[in-house]
Design a protein around this motif. Structure first.
Motif, short mmCIF file in Angstrom:
data_model
loop_
_atom_site.label_atom_id
_atom_site.label_comp_id
_atom_site.label_asym_id
_atom_site.label_seq_id
_atom_site.Cartn_x
_atom_site.Cartn_y
_atom_site.Cartn_z
N ILE A 163 0.84 -1.21 0.00
CA ILE A 163 0.00 0.00 0.00
C ILE A 163 0.87 1.25 0.00
O ILE A 163 0.61 2.22 -0.73
N TRP A 164 1.92 1.24 0.81
CA TRP A 164 2.81 2.40 0.91
C TRP A 164 3.51 2.68 -0.42
O TRP A 164 3.60 3.82 -0.87
N VAL A 165 3.99 1.61 -1.07
CA VAL A 165 4.67 1.78 -2.36
C VAL A 165 3.73 2.37 -3.40
O VAL A 165 4.08 3.30 -4.14
N ALA A 169 3.75 6.07 -5.21
CA ALA A 169 3.83 6.17 -6.67
C ALA A 169 2.69 7.00 -7.26
O ALA A 169 2.64 7.21 -8.48
N GLY A 170 1.77 7.45 -6.42
CA GLY A 170 0.71 8.32 -6.89
C GLY A 170 -0.60 7.64 -7.20
O GLY A 170 -1.52 8.28 -7.75
N TRP A 171 -0.73 6.36 -6.84
CA TRP A 171 -1.99 5.66 -7.11
C TRP A 171 -2.99 5.99 -6.01
O TRP A 171 -2.86 5.54 -4.88
N ARG A 172 -3.98 6.76 -6.35
CA ARG A 172 -5.04 7.12 -5.41
C ARG A 172 -6.32 6.37 -5.78
O ARG A 172 -6.48 5.92 -6.92
N ASP A 173 -7.23 6.26 -4.83
CA ASP A 173 -8.49 5.54 -5.06
C ASP A 173 -8.25 4.15 -5.63
O ASP A 173 -8.81 3.75 -6.67
N ALA A 174 -7.39 3.39 -4.95
CA ALA A 174 -7.03 2.06 -5.44
C ALA A 174 -8.24 1.13 -5.52
O ALA A 174 -8.26 0.21 -6.33
N TRP A 175 -9.24 1.38 -4.70
CA TRP A 175 -10.44 0.53 -4.72
C TRP A 175 -11.17 0.61 -6.06
O TRP A 175 -11.97 -0.27 -6.40
N ALA A 222 25.32 0.56 8.90
CA ALA A 222 25.25 1.95 8.44
C ALA A 222 24.87 2.02 6.96
O ALA A 222 24.05 2.86 6.56
N LEU A 223 25.44 1.12 6.15
CA LEU A 223 25.08 1.09 4.73
C LEU A 223 23.62 0.69 4.54
O LEU A 223 22.93 1.22 3.66
N GLY A 224 23.15 -0.24 5.36
CA GLY A 224 21.76 -0.66 5.27
C GLY A 224 20.80 0.49 5.57
O GLY A 224 19.79 0.67 4.87
N ILE A 225 21.13 1.28 6.59
CA ILE A 225 20.30 2.44 6.92
C ILE A 225 20.31 3.45 5.77
O ILE A 225 19.26 4.02 5.42
N ILE A 230 17.13 5.75 0.80
CA ILE A 230 17.01 6.10 -0.61
C ILE A 230 15.55 6.16 -1.01
O ILE A 230 15.10 7.10 -1.66
N HIS A 231 14.80 5.12 -0.64
CA HIS A 231 13.35 5.08 -0.92
C HIS A 231 12.73 4.12 0.09
O HIS A 231 12.56 2.94 -0.20
N PRO A 232 12.40 4.61 1.28
CA PRO A 232 11.92 3.73 2.35
C PRO A 232 10.78 2.79 1.96
O PRO A 232 10.84 1.59 2.27
#
Length: 278
Positions: A163-165, A169-175, A222-225, A230-232
């Motif tokens: 849902i977050w992704v 990405a700008g997908w609204r009203d997914a229903w 640290a690299l993982g964080i 970059i894009h949570p």
């Protein structure tokens, strides 16, 4: 000697032979603060979803997952485990990783499917309840290195991460979008049913924070964080997709090598354990 005196002596003797009552244990504040904070994360996520703020709802669920992973460790490290804390943790998990994700995904996409949508949401919610009940009853016989079925926080992260992704990405009203509705439907059913399978998922409980580690481990963290930042949404969702399917990979590998795939560590001779080892 009067009957009253005899009665008083009998009462005194009975009281003298009564076993001492166990003292009521207090409630430890520190681990339960983490549990309550996780519960608030789930509640906050539902409120945000009702208001159409699905990004905030996703953040609430992920924060609840982090807090849920900490309360048990904090209790063990501070020697503040209690039966109250265990029950509180289960109830919090049911809200944050059972009811909340089901309601959020229904509000986001599944309501556009009508009856199949709320059935999928209920399958997920009931799967979380059954998984938590089984976890509590099998806690003494399960190999601690593995979970029996997909853990509920990971199942919630699988759905909420998607849902977050999509929201990012700008997908609204997914229903109202056909492919999003059915993708959410399939993912919800997968997460709900995988929670109640006997497929082994690595638990990370044998990872100790008290041991010394090489310097390279700190660099890797640290690299993982940095990578997550970059894009949570995408990175976290990808991580939980990998974990969400890893159990089946472990199951297939063990099967191919002829190794036992059950995470139940007790004997199969007991009649009450029939079905636990399959």
């Amino acid at each position: 000697m009067s009957d009253d005196v005899i009665h008083d002596r009998d009462a005194d003797d009975a009281e003298a032979h009564e076993p001492p009552r166990p003292r009521r244990k207090g409630i430890y504040i520190l681990p339960n603060l983490f549990t309550l904070a996780a519960l608030f994360g789930g509640f906050y996520a539902v409120v945000m979803a009702m208001n159409g703020s699905f990004e905030q709802a996703a953040i609430g669920i992920f924060c609840a997952a982090v807090l849920d992973s900490l309360d048990g460790r904090v209790a063990r490290m501070t020697n503040t485990q209690s039966a109250f804390g265990e029950q509180m943790d289960s109830l919090s998990d049911m809200v944050s990783f059972g009811a909340a994700p089901a309601l959020i995904v229904y509000e986001w996409a599944l309501k556009g499917l009508g009856k199949p949508g709320w059935i999928a949401a209920f399958v997920y919610c009931s799967g979380a309840a059954l998984r938590l009940a089984r976890f509590n009853t099998n806690i003494g016989v399960v190999d601690k290195r593995f979970f029996q079925g997909l853990p509920s926080p990971a199942a919630a992260a699988l759905i909420i991460g998607f849902i977050w992704v999509m929201d990012a990405a700008g997908w609204r009203d997914a229903w109202n979008v056909e492919w999003l509705r059915w993708t959410a439907f399939a993912l919800t059913l997968y997460a709900g049913l995988t929670m109640v399978t006997n497929v082994p998922f690595y638990s990370f409980k044998d990872v100790s924070f008290k041991r010394t580690v090489p310097f390279i481990v700190i660099v890797a963290i640290a690299l993982g964080i940095a990578v997550i930042n970059i894009h949570p949404p995408m990175v976290l969702f990808a991580l939980f997709v990998v974990y969400g399917f890893s159990g089946y990979a472990v199951y297939a590998y063990k099967r191919s090598k002829g190794k036992p795939v059950s995470v139940i560590a007790t004997s199969t001779d007991e009649p009450d354990e029939a079905g636990l080892h399959r």
